[in-house]
Design a protein around this motif. Sequence first.
Motif: not given
Length: 95
Positions: A57, A60-61, A64, A67-68
Motif C-alpha cells: 500500500e 502504491r501511494a 499514485a 500513475v495519475a
Amino acid sequence: MSRMLLGSAHEQVRNRPAAGVAEFVQGQVDAGLYNSAADVIEDAVRRASEEIWPNAEAIRAALAPGVAEADAGVFYEGTIEDILAEARATRAKQR
C-alpha cells in the motif's frame, strides 16, 4: 513420522512442503497452540499478509501521483541522467 497435512496423497507428493515445515506445523498442533494444521497455515498466511500488504500500500501511494500523470497523458521525456541532474539541483537549492 510425518502426517499428511492437506489434500490427497497425490497432492502431498506433488506439493511437498519444504524440509521441516510439516513437522513444525504438526508440532504447533501437538503443543495445543492450534486446533488443526489448517489453522496453523491460515494464521501464517494472515501474519505474512499483514507484513507484506502494508508495504504494498505504501508503494502504491508513492506511485499514485505518477500513475495519475501517466493516465492523464503527462510523460517525462528525459533520460535518467536528466532526472538525476534535476534531483541534485533541487536538493542543492534546499540546502
